[in-house]
Design an enzyme around this catalytic site. Structure first.
Site, short mmCIF file in Angstrom:
data_model
loop_
_atom_site.label_atom_id
_atom_site.label_comp_id
_atom_site.label_asym_id
_atom_site.label_seq_id
_atom_site.Cartn_x
_atom_site.Cartn_y
_atom_site.Cartn_z
N LYS A 124 55.05 48.91 34.13
CA LYS A 124 54.14 49.83 34.82
C LYS A 124 54.06 51.10 33.99
O LYS A 124 55.08 51.70 33.67
CB LYS A 124 54.65 50.16 36.23
CG LYS A 124 54.68 48.98 37.18
CD LYS A 124 55.23 49.39 38.54
CE LYS A 124 55.25 48.23 39.52
NZ LYS A 124 55.89 48.60 40.81
N LYS B 116 55.60 41.29 49.84
CA LYS B 116 56.62 42.32 49.95
C LYS B 116 57.67 41.91 50.98
O LYS B 116 57.33 41.44 52.08
CB LYS B 116 55.98 43.65 50.38
CG LYS B 116 55.06 44.26 49.33
CD LYS B 116 55.83 44.80 48.15
CE LYS B 116 54.93 45.57 47.20
NZ LYS B 116 55.68 46.14 46.06
#
Length: 344
Positions: free
Chosen positions: A246, A150
């Site tokens: 997703k 991240k």
């Protein structure tokens, strides 16, 4: 035939904290929809996501608004126009698939045409922080084959270099979560290339990513926040060469399958990802991930406690390959058992 709908909001603590460009969390809130008919129950879990204007309350209200139609026996196809794409529809859609499989005494995998499932190798997430903290976390996870790093924008050149030094043998993908800008885009992509990063996920904010059509794609650039359903693919073609599917964004397995097939036809690199959630939410995504180029279904690994009878992460603690059936007792009832008993 009619069925009974129940909705439950649950909270699961995160192991430590989870930090991305938009902030940090110590727990995850999920909403579970359960559909019961003739003694059989289908379940689906979703994650209300504030980035998309969702909350536990709003998602619960969306499902409640459709209760009459759902309990009257709405079909999977009818559900797609009853609730818009998003977390609420995901929970109900997955519950319907689960219930349908049970009623037909078959598996969800077989219903969608999957005869056998392969063991998947998932990414493991390194939260954004100082280069020193990220290097420390990466060193602990250096034996994992694939790390998802991240990032946040300024300082990412140093973060990328620190992680690569700490985990020299792991494959890397990075996720900026819309945190980069036109001013640092080139430098950050170059740093990723030098570190051997295999994929850059959502570098610029959705709606402000047109410049990606003009820059050289030294590494595949993946759409996440810019992509929700199959209707988005055409408009993204010149900006992205990869997509992250997703089911909380697509609104369930049904649209997820449609998106997957269309993306394959358009030669996108396919990644199947997840929100931070339990094994119940990972189960349907595992079906989408069977032929994906990148798999990021590590949500349960980041929780302090998963559901009972969950996905089994095989091998040593540092090995992240997993199967939804291995080591599982398919007839033992729990909140997520019935999904897995119909996945194997």
């Amino acid at each position: 035939m009619t069925c009974r709908l129940s909705i439950e909001a649950e909270t699961f603590p995160i192991a430590g904290s989870f930090t991305i460009a938009r902030g940090s969390r110590t727990e995850v809130n999920v909403v579970t929809a359960s559909l019961t008919q003739d003694g059989l129950t289908g379940r689906g879990e979703c994650v209300p996501y504030p980035r998309y204007g969702e909350s536990v309350e709003s998602v619960t209200a969306q499902i409640e608004a459709a209760r009459a139609a759902i309990e009257a026996g709405v079909s999977i196809e009818e559900l797609q126009s009853l609730i818009p794409a998003g977390a609420a529809r995901n929970a109900v859609d997955c519950a319907l698939w689960d219930l349908t499989a049970k009623r037909q005494n078959t598996t969800v995998a077989e219903l969608v045409g999957i005869k056998s499932q392969r063991i998947l190798e998932t990414a493991y997430t390194i939260s954004v922080g100082t280069p020193e903290k990220m290097a420390e976390d990466a060193a602990k996870a250096a034996s994992r084959p694939l790390l998802k790093v991240k990032l946040a924008g300024d300082g990412d050149v140093e973060r990328i270099a620190a992680v690569r030094q700490a985990a020299p043998n792991s494959k890397l993908i990075v996720d900026a979560n819309e945190g980069w800008s036109e001013s640092n885009l080139e430098a950050n992509i170059k740093a990723c290339q030098q570190a051997g990063v295999g994929l850059v996920e959502q570098p610029l904010p959705a709606g402000k990513d047109a410049v990606l059509a003009e820059v050289e794609h030294l590494i595949p650039i993946c759409a996440d926040e810019s992509l929700h359903t199959s209707k988005d693919l055409e408009s993204l073609r010149n900006r992205y060469s990869a997509i992250n599917i997703k089911i909380d964004k697509t609104g369930g397995l049904t649209e997820g399958l449609k998106l997957l097939r269309k993306a394959e036809e358009m030669d996108y690199v396919i990644m199947v990802g997840c929100m931070l959630a339990t094994s119940l939410a990972m189960a349907p995504a595992m079906l989408l991930a069977q032929n994906a180029d990148f798999v990021d279904l590590d949500g349960p690994l980041l929780l302090a406690k998963d559901r009972d009878h969950a996905i089994q992460f095989e091998g040593r603690p540092d090995v992240v390959s997993f199967s939804g059936a291995t080591g599982y007792q398919p007839r033992k009832v729990s909140r997520c058992t019935l999904w897995f008993s119909h996945l194997s």
